[in-house]
Design an enzyme around this catalytic site. Structure first.
Site, PDB file in Angstrom:
ATOM      1  N   PRO A 228      40.633   5.542  59.569  1.00  0.00           N
ATOM      2  CA  PRO A 228      41.054   6.720  58.815  1.00  0.00           C
ATOM      3  C   PRO A 228      40.105   6.971  57.647  1.00  0.00           C
ATOM      4  O   PRO A 228      39.703   6.035  56.957  1.00  0.00           O
ATOM      5  CB  PRO A 228      42.445   6.331  58.305  1.00  0.00           C
ATOM      6  CG  PRO A 228      42.462   4.851  58.322  1.00  0.00           C
ATOM      7  CD  PRO A 228      41.534   4.413  59.410  1.00  0.00           C
ATOM      8  N   MET A 229      39.724   8.232  57.473  1.00  0.00           N
ATOM      9  CA  MET A 229      38.829   8.599  56.372  1.00  0.00           C
ATOM     10  C   MET A 229      39.304   9.916  55.787  1.00  0.00           C
ATOM     11  O   MET A 229      39.352  10.922  56.493  1.00  0.00           O
ATOM     12  CB  MET A 229      37.390   8.742  56.889  1.00  0.00           C
ATOM     13  CG  MET A 229      36.793   7.439  57.409  1.00  0.00           C
ATOM     14  SD  MET A 229      35.199   7.696  58.205  1.00  0.00           S
ATOM     15  CE  MET A 229      35.720   8.290  59.824  1.00  0.00           C
ATOM     16  N   ALA A 230      39.671   9.875  54.508  1.00  0.00           N
ATOM     17  CA  ALA A 230      40.170  11.078  53.843  1.00  0.00           C
ATOM     18  C   ALA A 230      39.134  12.196  53.929  1.00  0.00           C
ATOM     19  O   ALA A 230      37.953  11.990  53.658  1.00  0.00           O
ATOM     20  CB  ALA A 230      40.504  10.768  52.391  1.00  0.00           C
TER      21      ALA A 230
ATOM     22  N   LYS B 269      45.153  -2.528  56.917  1.00  0.00           N
ATOM     23  CA  LYS B 269      43.718  -2.451  56.668  1.00  0.00           C
ATOM     24  C   LYS B 269      43.438  -2.919  55.251  1.00  0.00           C
ATOM     25  O   LYS B 269      44.107  -2.496  54.304  1.00  0.00           O
ATOM     26  CB  LYS B 269      43.231  -1.012  56.838  1.00  0.00           C
ATOM     27  CG  LYS B 269      41.719  -0.857  56.662  1.00  0.00           C
ATOM     28  CD  LYS B 269      41.310   0.593  56.705  1.00  0.00           C
ATOM     29  CE  LYS B 269      41.277   1.113  55.293  1.00  0.00           C
ATOM     30  NZ  LYS B 269      40.712   2.426  55.140  1.00  0.00           N
TER      31      LYS B 269
ATOM     32  N   GLN C 219      48.186   6.579  59.287  1.00  0.00           N
ATOM     33  CA  GLN C 219      48.030   5.609  58.208  1.00  0.00           C
ATOM     34  C   GLN C 219      48.792   6.100  56.981  1.00  0.00           C
ATOM     35  O   GLN C 219      48.697   7.277  56.621  1.00  0.00           O
ATOM     36  CB  GLN C 219      46.567   5.408  57.829  1.00  0.00           C
ATOM     37  CG  GLN C 219      46.432   4.290  56.788  1.00  0.00           C
ATOM     38  CD  GLN C 219      45.036   4.135  56.270  1.00  0.00           C
ATOM     39  OE1 GLN C 219      44.549   4.989  55.542  1.00  0.00           O
ATOM     40  NE2 GLN C 219      44.377   3.052  56.664  1.00  0.00           N
TER      41      GLN C 219
ATOM     42  N   CYS D  24      42.098   1.287  50.133  1.00  0.00           N
ATOM     43  CA  CYS D  24      41.520   2.454  49.469  1.00  0.00           C
ATOM     44  C   CYS D  24      41.114   2.102  48.041  1.00  0.00           C
ATOM     45  O   CYS D  24      41.937   1.673  47.236  1.00  0.00           O
ATOM     46  CB  CYS D  24      42.518   3.605  49.449  1.00  0.00           C
ATOM     47  SG  CYS D  24      41.851   5.087  48.659  1.00  0.00           S
TER      48      CYS D  24
END
Length: 173
Positions: free
Chosen positions: A13-15, A143, A72, A103
């Site tokens: 997952p990547m914002a 994660k 996520q 994060c």
């Protein structure tokens, strides 16, 4: 858990990056699991417009050839995490929940979330246990990020062990 992946390729997952069109492209090129952008657990519970927009995931019935519905979330309260997971499983038919403990964004860590949580393994264990309990048969993963300095790196090994002991199906570092 009940999730079987045909290939060992997972889109992290990547914002701002892993929007639905990008996830579909990555799946077309072989990613078996394409995780959504990170959602705030309290946003899922409150059903905010921003969360609804990020949560838009096309259905993926078994045998459809579509990737599993993978979301996520992050948060710092076990009750809110559990409520969010219940909503995601019951109302959005997700196939996989990933908990974000990596994060590094200041707006997340300043509130005790993301990469700040592995430094508190008891809280991490309570968050994972709450998610696993609420998810039923849906696998929950976690994660992490390697520590920012040599002194904190070992904490992430402890955090991984804590997540495993609390029932996480897998951990990613």
């Amino acid at each position: 858990g009940r999730l079987t992946l045909p290939t060992p390729v997972i889109l992290a997952p990547m914002a701002g990056v892993t929007a639905p069109p990008f996830r579909r492209i990555c799946h077309a090129f072989g990613a078996s699991l394409c995780v959504s952008e990170m959602l705030l657990a309290s946003g899922v519970v409150a059903n905010t417009p921003a969360t609804r927009r990020l949560l838009h995931i096309p259905p993926s019935p078994p045998g459809s050839g579509l990737p599993p519905r993978s979301v996520q979330i992050h948060g710092v309260d076990p009750h809110t995490i559990a409520a969010a997971v219940e909503i995601l499983v019951a109302d959005h038919a997700v196939d996989h929940i990933d908990l974000n403990f990596g994060c590094p964004a200041r707006k997340v860590t300043s509130k005790g979330g993301g990469a700040a949580i592995p430094l508190r393994p008891k809280l991490l264990a309570r968050l994972v246990a709450a998610a696993v309990s609420a998810a039923g048969p849906v696998p929950v993963t976690a994660k992490f990020r390697l520590g920012g300095d040599d002194d904190s790196s070992a904490a992430y090994l402890d955090a991984g062990r804590a997540a495993e002991a609390a029932g996480a199906a897998a951990v990613a570092l």
